[in-house]
Design a protein around this motif. Structure first.
Motif, mmCIF file in Angstrom:
data_model
loop_
_atom_site.group_PDB
_atom_site.id
_atom_site.type_symbol
_atom_site.label_atom_id
_atom_site.label_comp_id
_atom_site.label_asym_id
_atom_site.label_seq_id
_atom_site.Cartn_x
_atom_site.Cartn_y
_atom_site.Cartn_z
ATOM 1 N N GLU A 1 0.819 -1.206 0.000
ATOM 2 C CA GLU A 1 0.000 0.000 0.000
ATOM 3 C C GLU A 1 0.858 1.264 0.000
ATOM 4 N N LEU A 2 1.925 1.256 0.787
ATOM 5 C CA LEU A 2 2.740 2.465 0.965
ATOM 6 C C LEU A 2 3.669 2.730 -0.209
ATOM 7 N N TRP A 3 4.194 1.656 -0.819
ATOM 8 C CA TRP A 3 5.236 1.867 -1.828
ATOM 9 C C TRP A 3 4.941 1.197 -3.168
ATOM 10 N N SER A 4 3.769 0.663 -3.357
ATOM 11 C CA SER A 4 3.296 0.178 -4.660
ATOM 12 C C SER A 4 4.282 -0.730 -5.380
ATOM 13 N N GLY A 5 4.814 -1.710 -4.678
ATOM 14 C CA GLY A 5 5.676 -2.698 -5.333
ATOM 15 C C GLY A 5 7.131 -2.303 -5.453
ATOM 16 N N THR A 6 7.492 -1.091 -5.067
ATOM 17 C CA THR A 6 8.900 -0.672 -5.114
ATOM 18 C C THR A 6 9.321 -0.138 -3.746
ATOM 19 N N PRO A 7 9.297 -0.995 -2.718
ATOM 20 C CA PRO A 7 9.630 -0.521 -1.375
ATOM 21 C C PRO A 7 11.120 -0.244 -1.218
ATOM 22 N N PRO A 8 11.476 0.694 -0.376
ATOM 23 C CA PRO A 8 12.896 0.909 -0.075
ATOM 24 C C PRO A 8 13.418 -0.203 0.833
ATOM 25 N N ARG A 9 14.725 -0.273 0.967
ATOM 26 C CA ARG A 9 15.287 -1.304 1.848
ATOM 27 C C ARG A 9 14.825 -1.121 3.291
ATOM 28 N N SER A 10 14.542 0.114 3.640
ATOM 29 C CA SER A 10 14.145 0.419 5.017
ATOM 30 C C SER A 10 12.638 0.302 5.234
ATOM 31 N N ALA A 11 11.929 -0.362 4.321
ATOM 32 C CA ALA A 11 10.465 -0.360 4.369
ATOM 33 C C ALA A 11 9.923 -0.851 5.712
ATOM 34 N N ARG A 12 10.417 -1.982 6.197
ATOM 35 C CA ARG A 12 9.892 -2.528 7.445
ATOM 36 C C ARG A 12 10.164 -1.598 8.627
ATOM 37 N N THR A 13 11.364 -1.038 8.661
ATOM 38 C CA THR A 13 11.710 -0.115 9.744
ATOM 39 C C THR A 13 10.851 1.140 9.677
ATOM 40 N N THR A 14 10.652 1.637 8.466
ATOM 41 C CA THR A 14 9.824 2.830 8.304
ATOM 42 C C THR A 14 8.380 2.545 8.700
ATOM 43 N N LEU A 15 7.878 1.370 8.328
ATOM 44 C CA LEU A 15 6.524 0.990 8.723
ATOM 45 C C LEU A 15 6.404 0.935 10.243
ATOM 46 N N GLN A 16 7.415 0.385 10.907
ATOM 47 C CA GLN A 16 7.401 0.338 12.372
ATOM 48 C C GLN A 16 7.341 1.745 12.963
ATOM 49 N N THR A 17 8.025 2.682 12.307
ATOM 50 C CA THR A 17 7.996 4.076 12.768
ATOM 51 C C THR A 17 6.588 4.647 12.662
ATOM 52 N N TYR A 18 5.903 4.354 11.558
ATOM 53 C CA TYR A 18 4.530 4.835 11.385
ATOM 54 C C TYR A 18 3.604 4.237 12.452
ATOM 55 N N VAL A 19 3.815 2.965 12.765
ATOM 56 C CA VAL A 19 3.000 2.320 13.803
ATOM 57 C C VAL A 19 3.255 2.982 15.155
ATOM 58 N N LEU A 20 4.507 3.291 15.440
ATOM 59 C CA LEU A 20 4.827 3.988 16.701
ATOM 60 C C LEU A 20 4.141 5.351 16.756
ATOM 61 N N GLN A 21 4.118 6.058 15.622
ATOM 62 C CA GLN A 21 3.441 7.359 15.585
ATOM 63 C C GLN A 21 1.945 7.206 15.878
ATOM 64 N N LEU A 22 1.344 6.157 15.330
ATOM 65 C CA LEU A 22 -0.073 5.913 15.598
ATOM 66 C C LEU A 22 -0.294 5.582 17.070
ATOM 67 N N ARG A 23 0.596 4.818 17.637
ATOM 68 C CA ARG A 23 0.454 4.469 19.054
ATOM 69 C C ARG A 23 0.599 5.702 19.947
ATOM 70 N N GLU A 24 1.434 6.628 19.537
ATOM 71 C CA GLU A 24 1.563 7.868 20.315
ATOM 72 C C GLU A 24 0.250 8.645 20.305
ATOM 73 N N LEU A 25 -0.411 8.686 19.158
ATOM 74 C CA LEU A 25 -1.710 9.362 19.085
ATOM 75 C C LEU A 25 -2.753 8.629 19.930
ATOM 76 N N ILE A 26 -2.691 7.307 19.924
ATOM 77 C CA ILE A 26 -3.620 6.527 20.747
ATOM 78 C C ILE A 26 -3.345 6.769 22.230
ATOM 79 N N ALA A 27 -2.073 6.859 22.590
ATOM 80 C CA ALA A 27 -1.718 7.124 23.988
ATOM 81 C C ALA A 27 -2.302 8.451 24.456
ATOM 82 N N THR A 28 -2.253 9.454 23.604
ATOM 83 C CA THR A 28 -2.834 10.758 23.957
ATOM 84 C C THR A 28 -4.336 10.630 24.195
#
Length: 281
Positions: A48-75
């Motif tokens: 969904e995020l990179w349409s078949g051409t993900p960067p090498r850091s895709a999984r790490t970047t996805l984890q960062t997005y999940v952490l950002q969502l969790r921060e909003l949930i924590a608030t």
């Protein structure tokens, strides 16, 4: 959590929105929200995020997005001013947005989801249609369609996964609308649906069911010439755009309008096939 995707995306916990403004975290939340209480595979989120051409850091970047969502949930989970600070929070961000084997899971946790409500109501409406309860079908399908405030994921940049889901939801909405109009026609509400069908046939110039319903409504309102003109417009558009002709079912309706003159057509002169979409599980 309360989830709305049938229009602008909004996900709320304790009445507080946890939807981010940044495009990619918003895509992640939209896909998780649509499939609430189900694990969404990491591969689907990356696609969904990179349409078949993900960067090498895709999984790490996805984890960062999940952490950002969790921060909003924590608030959103933070106790209100004046609340007992010693009282443990009943839920944590990881309870609501969990890491699961192979993916992530957003938990609805007893909240509502407009997609689930829509699917529940349309299922009731279709069963009412099958039972001949047209008043019940009309009422229930009206309620289902009122849940929509715009196109699905209207304010989310769609990658391949969301684009596919948005198209599926659009077809589900159109099917519910088609069946609700059919119920109204069976109840003799021809004048009430005319303005709506004028707009819909213009918006969907090759949709046979809508044109058939428009023809029936016009004919029953004493506008036989306009009903035949609607058929001719559809015939011309289909032939020009795809080299096809209207279906035999619609051609029979045209003949019925031609031969009925000032007479009313039977309620079932044209009954669209009930192509009902499957629910998301």
């Amino acid at each position: 959590m309360d989830i709305d995707v049938l229009g602008a995306l909004d996900v709320r916990e304790n009445g507080v929105s946890v939807a981010p403004t940044a495009p990619k975290p918003r895509q992640v939340l939209a896909l998780l929200a649509l499939h609430a209480d189900r694990v969404v595979p990491v591969g689907d989120l990356i696609e969904e995020l990179w349409s078949g051409t993900p960067p090498r850091s895709a999984r790490t970047t996805l984890q960062t997005y999940v952490l950002q969502l969790r921060e909003l949930i924590a608030t959103a989970l933070a106790p209100a001013p004046g609340a007992d600070a010693a009282r443990p929070a009943p839920r944590t961000p990881k309870d609501l947005l969990a890491t699961a084997p192979g993916g992530y899971l957003l938990t609805c946790a007893g909240g509502r989801s407009d997609v689930r409500d829509f699917e529940h109501l349309t299922g009731q409406g279709y069963r009412a249609m099958d039972a001949g309860d047209f008043a019940g079908a009309s009422r229930t399908l009206h309620g289902a369609l009122r849940l929509w405030t715009g196109d699905a994921f209207a304010d989310v940049p769609a990658g391949p996964q969301l684009a596919l889901e948005a198209a599926r939801l659009h077809e589900s909405r159109l099917c519910a609308l088609d069946q609700r109009i059919e119920a109204d026609l069976r109840l003799g509400r021809h004048r009430e649906v005319l303005a709506e069908l004028t707009v819909l046939t213009s918006r969907h110039p090759t949709h046979e069911n809508l044109h058939a319903q428009f023809m029936l409504a016009l004919h029953h309102c004493g506008r036989r010439g306009e009903a035949l003109a609607a058929y001719q417009r559809l015939h011309t558009t289909l032939e020009r755009d795809s080299g096809m002709r209207p279906s035999p079912r619609l051609r029979r309706l045209q003949q019925s309008v031609l031969t009925a003159a000032g007479e009313s057509l039977p309620a079932a002169a044209y009954t669209p096939p009930a192509a009902r979409p499957a629910a998301v599980h």
